[in-house]
Scaffold this active site. Structure first.
Site, short mmCIF file in Angstrom:
data_model
loop_
_atom_site.label_atom_id
_atom_site.label_comp_id
_atom_site.label_asym_id
_atom_site.label_seq_id
_atom_site.Cartn_x
_atom_site.Cartn_y
_atom_site.Cartn_z
N TYR A 116 4.23 5.36 5.02
CA TYR A 116 3.15 5.45 4.04
C TYR A 116 1.97 6.29 4.54
O TYR A 116 1.08 6.62 3.77
CB TYR A 116 2.64 4.05 3.64
CG TYR A 116 3.70 3.07 3.18
CD1 TYR A 116 4.99 3.50 2.87
CD2 TYR A 116 3.43 1.72 3.07
CE1 TYR A 116 5.96 2.58 2.47
CE2 TYR A 116 4.39 0.81 2.66
CZ TYR A 116 5.66 1.25 2.38
OH TYR A 116 6.62 0.34 2.00
N LYS A 168 6.53 -0.99 9.42
CA LYS A 168 7.99 -0.77 9.42
C LYS A 168 8.37 0.47 10.23
O LYS A 168 7.63 1.46 10.24
CB LYS A 168 8.49 -0.61 7.98
CG LYS A 168 7.96 -1.66 7.03
CD LYS A 168 8.54 -1.57 5.63
CE LYS A 168 7.76 -2.49 4.68
NZ LYS A 168 6.62 -1.87 4.02
N VAL A 185 0.82 -1.23 0.00
CA VAL A 185 0.00 0.00 0.00
C VAL A 185 0.85 1.28 0.00
O VAL A 185 0.38 2.34 0.41
CB VAL A 185 -1.02 0.01 1.17
CG1 VAL A 185 -2.05 -1.09 0.99
CG2 VAL A 185 -0.34 -0.09 2.53
N HIS A 217 12.96 -0.42 8.32
CA HIS A 217 12.66 -0.07 6.93
C HIS A 217 13.93 0.06 6.08
O HIS A 217 13.99 -0.44 4.95
CB HIS A 217 11.84 1.23 6.91
CG HIS A 217 10.96 1.38 5.72
ND1 HIS A 217 9.75 2.01 5.75
CD2 HIS A 217 11.12 1.00 4.43
CE1 HIS A 217 9.20 2.00 4.54
NE2 HIS A 217 10.02 1.39 3.72
N LEU A 232 6.48 -5.94 -9.26
CA LEU A 232 6.15 -5.70 -10.68
C LEU A 232 7.08 -4.65 -11.28
O LEU A 232 6.81 -4.12 -12.36
CB LEU A 232 4.70 -5.21 -10.79
CG LEU A 232 3.63 -6.18 -10.27
CD1 LEU A 232 2.26 -5.52 -10.21
CD2 LEU A 232 3.57 -7.43 -11.16
N GLY A 233 8.16 -4.35 -10.57
CA GLY A 233 9.06 -3.30 -11.07
C GLY A 233 8.30 -1.99 -11.29
O GLY A 233 8.57 -1.25 -12.21
N VAL A 244 -4.38 -0.08 -6.44
CA VAL A 244 -5.58 0.44 -5.76
C VAL A 244 -6.82 0.13 -6.58
O VAL A 244 -7.92 0.54 -6.23
CB VAL A 244 -5.47 1.96 -5.49
CG1 VAL A 244 -4.36 2.25 -4.48
CG2 VAL A 244 -5.25 2.74 -6.78
N ASP A 249 0.88 -5.15 3.54
CA ASP A 249 2.19 -4.58 3.84
C ASP A 249 2.10 -3.05 3.87
O ASP A 249 1.90 -2.42 2.84
CB ASP A 249 3.20 -4.99 2.75
CG ASP A 249 4.59 -4.46 3.05
OD1 ASP A 249 5.34 -5.14 3.76
OD2 ASP A 249 4.91 -3.34 2.60
#
Ligand code: NAD
Length: 277
Positions: A50, A75, A22, A108, A188-189, A230, A45
């Site tokens: 974030y 984290k 996220v 992190h 997914l890079g 999302v 995660d």
């Protein structure tokens, strides 16, 4: 293998091999987590950075799925490491998540001035029951050696950037030899590997999408994945990877795509970075 298949960490805790990331999900975090849980995801995660731990916690609560069925990672942020406010940071995360414990708490980034001291705090948090497992993120071999030299508890996980253009084979082997599981961030890079001709051709042959092929490759390579989206359709699409298996030849051609290319920050020089949002 399916969406709730879990890997046994080095302390016996089971961690689902597939989860939702996220980072930068912003105001859409709540709906994304709800959509993921509806689609069968049981692993989320997040991170203090974030600024959406509250939305993650609310979505989990509102889903009515028992807390113990969902694996939640958060984290410890760099500033709290540098300031020596690790305990306060953890309490803040728990409060925002509105939870009594997290399943996995990670350092992190390996902030050099506070790496060993922060690991000791994570050990305290673990022993006190605040986290069912503790680990690190963005640790290269030299960082892991420092943690290991100071550790009474071996990290359960190292979460690192990993995708077909940065497959981290040597670091993954190093981790696995220490009984540390690897989670791929940016699996997914960040979407930037999805137009690769090799990946597209495997996808076309299999009747799957490039994103599904990449995630499937990672799972078959023994990597835990936390793709971010999302969008409900993509959240569902990304998890629809348990009805096919890549052949050894396909795995080999995916492995050959490596070019040691970071799309995100490189742990060898993250301490110069100022803007993280
Ligand atoms: P990612 O590789 O998961 O890519 C996400 C992007 O890919 C999306 O924003 C979207 O643009 C695209 N995408 C997603 N599904 C798609 C699909 N089916 N088809 C086409 N495009 C699609 O990148 P990420 O968000 O950087 O990484 C995933 C998670 O890893 C984060 O959300 C976060 O939880 C974690 N993370 C951790 C660190 C760390 O330092 N530990 C750093 C970055 C990310």
């Amino acid at each position: 293998m399916n969406l709730t298949t879990a890997k046994k960490l080095n302390n016996g805790v089971m961690m689902p091999i597939f989860g939702l990331g996220v980072y930068k999900s912003g105001d859409e975090t709540y709906d994304a987590v709800r959509a993921a849980l509806d689609a069968g995801y049981r692993h989320i995660d997040t991170a203090a950075l974030y600024k959406n731990e509250d939305a993650v916690g609310a979505a989990i609560k509102d889903s009515k799925i028992p807390r113990e069925e969902i694996f939640v990672t958060t984290k410890l942020w760099n500033d709290d490491m540098a300031a020596g406010t690790q305990h306060e940071a953890f309490e803040r995360s728990l409060k925002l998540l509105d939870m009594d414990y997290v399943d996995l708490y990670l350092i992190h980034w390996p902030v050099s001035s506070a790496l060993e001291s922060s690991w000791r705090v994570l050990e305290e948090i673990y022993r006190a029951g605040g986290a069912r497992a503790i680990g690190v993120s963005n640790c290269h071999m030299q960082h892991l050696m420092r943690v290991m030299a100071a550790a009474e508890i071996v990290p359960a996980v190292n979460q690192i950037e990993c995708h077909p253009y940065l497959n981290q084979k040597a670091l993954r082997t190093f981790c696995n030899n220490l009984s540390i599981e690897v989670t791929a961030w940016s699996p997914l890079g960040r979407g930037r590997v999805l137009e690769d001709a090799v990946i597209e051709s495997i996808a076309a042959r299999r009747g799957k999408t490039p994103a599904q092929v990449v995630l499937r490759w990672e799972l078959q390579e023994n990597i835990i994945v936390i793709p971010k989206s999302v969008h409900k359709e993509r959240i569902i699409e990304n998890a629809d990877i348990f009805d096919f298996e890549l052949t050894p030849e396909e795995i080999q051609s995916m492995n050959e795509l490596n070019r040691n290319q970071h799309f995100g920050t490189n742990p060898d020089n993250f301490e110069d970075k100022k803007d993280w949002n």
